[in-house]
Design a protein around this motif. Structure first.
Motif, PDB file in Angstrom:
ATOM      1  N   ARG A   1       0.855  -1.188   0.000  1.00 20.54           N
ATOM      2  CA  ARG A   1       0.000   0.000   0.000  1.00 20.54           C
ATOM      3  C   ARG A   1       0.885   1.230   0.000  1.00 20.54           C
ATOM      4  O   ARG A   1       2.017   1.203   0.496  1.00 20.54           O
ATOM      5  CB  ARG A   1      -0.939   0.022   1.201  1.00 20.54           C
ATOM      6  CG  ARG A   1      -0.253   0.277   2.514  1.00 20.54           C
ATOM      7  CD  ARG A   1      -1.235   0.326   3.680  1.00 20.54           C
ATOM      8  NE  ARG A   1      -0.551   0.717   4.899  1.00 20.54           N
ATOM      9  CZ  ARG A   1      -0.408   1.979   5.309  1.00 20.54           C
ATOM     10  NH1 ARG A   1      -0.916   2.977   4.613  1.00 20.54           N
ATOM     11  NH2 ARG A   1       0.236   2.257   6.426  1.00 20.54           N
TER      12      ARG A   1
ATOM     13  N   HIS B   1      -6.296   6.218  -1.879  1.00 17.64           N
ATOM     14  CA  HIS B   1      -5.630   5.008  -1.404  1.00 17.64           C
ATOM     15  C   HIS B   1      -5.169   4.208  -2.617  1.00 17.64           C
ATOM     16  O   HIS B   1      -5.711   4.343  -3.714  1.00 17.64           O
ATOM     17  CB  HIS B   1      -6.544   4.155  -0.510  1.00 17.64           C
ATOM     18  CG  HIS B   1      -7.681   3.532  -1.258  1.00 17.64           C
ATOM     19  ND1 HIS B   1      -7.592   2.292  -1.860  1.00 17.64           N
ATOM     20  CD2 HIS B   1      -8.920   3.975  -1.513  1.00 17.64           C
ATOM     21  CE1 HIS B   1      -8.737   2.005  -2.443  1.00 17.64           C
ATOM     22  NE2 HIS B   1      -9.559   3.008  -2.257  1.00 17.64           N
TER      23      HIS B   1
ATOM     24  N   ASP C   1      -3.924   0.116  -2.954  1.00 18.34           N
ATOM     25  CA  ASP C   1      -3.623  -1.178  -2.347  1.00 18.34           C
ATOM     26  C   ASP C   1      -3.317  -2.169  -3.460  1.00 18.34           C
ATOM     27  O   ASP C   1      -4.054  -2.246  -4.448  1.00 18.34           O
ATOM     28  CB  ASP C   1      -4.803  -1.672  -1.510  1.00 18.34           C
ATOM     29  CG  ASP C   1      -5.142  -0.703  -0.391  1.00 18.34           C
ATOM     30  OD1 ASP C   1      -4.239  -0.415   0.418  1.00 18.34           O
ATOM     31  OD2 ASP C   1      -6.289  -0.221  -0.339  1.00 18.34           O
TER      32      ASP C   1
ATOM     33  N   PRO D   1       0.084   8.580  -0.366  1.00 15.82           N
ATOM     34  CA  PRO D   1      -0.707   8.257  -1.552  1.00 15.82           C
ATOM     35  C   PRO D   1      -0.671   9.296  -2.666  1.00 15.82           C
ATOM     36  O   PRO D   1      -1.081   8.997  -3.784  1.00 15.82           O
ATOM     37  CB  PRO D   1      -2.127   8.093  -0.997  1.00 15.82           C
ATOM     38  CG  PRO D   1      -2.138   8.855   0.281  1.00 15.82           C
ATOM     39  CD  PRO D   1      -0.734   8.836   0.808  1.00 15.82           C
TER      40      PRO D   1
END
Length: 159
Positions: A81, A90, A92, A85
């Protein structure tokens, strides 16, 4: 809305070699064409925190971010992750490895969402990741298969 991609490739090489080469973070600039540098910041057991820096884009901008990767060799998967960011709300990532006839199947899954103020939206980034993943997977396959050929030819005794 959010983005989701899945890409995979079969590599004609043993799983151990595929695992070792694709999880050797310090060597990623030689394995991937998009990465200029990797700086490992911290290792704790199977978790590594590191900074990735890309080559400049078409506008000369250099993108860089911090990620975490947790490897599970026995389970044949890696979870990652982005810690920083950037334009993503996000990001992942899951890498999965499996032995298949003819070699090793490597599967990449990415789940993400772009920030509302990002310069691109989820649909654009999904297309971009899919396009680039195919290029990177083919490069990785070719480099690993070449290394496997070199290893096998080096282990053949001379007559």
């Amino acid at each position: 809305m959010s983005g989701h991609t899945e890409n995979e490739i079969t590599i004609a090489a043993p799983l151990d070699l595929v695992w070792d080469m694709t999880n050797d973070l310090e060597n990623w600039p030689q394995l991937f064409s998009e990465y200029a540098a990797v700086e490992v910041m911290k290792r704790e057991g199977q978790k590594t925190t590191f900074r990735l820096t890309m080559h400049p884009d078409d506008n000369g901008k250099v993108w860089s971010w911090v990620s975490e990767r947790t490897t599970d060799r026995q389970g044949r998967n890696v979870r990652a992750r982005r810690v920083e960011p950037g334009p993503f709300q996000h990001m992942d990532i899951r890498w999965e490895y499996s032995e298949v006839p003819g070699g090793t199947l490597m599967h990449w899954r990415q789940d993400f969402a772009m920030r509302p103020d990002a310069p691109v939206d989820d649909a654009w980034m999904t297309d971009n990741i899919n396009r680039n993943s195919r290029v990177q997977l083919e490069l990785i396959r070719d480099k690993i298969e070449q290394r496997d050929r070199e290893r096998r030819s080096a282990s053949v005794p001379a007559n």
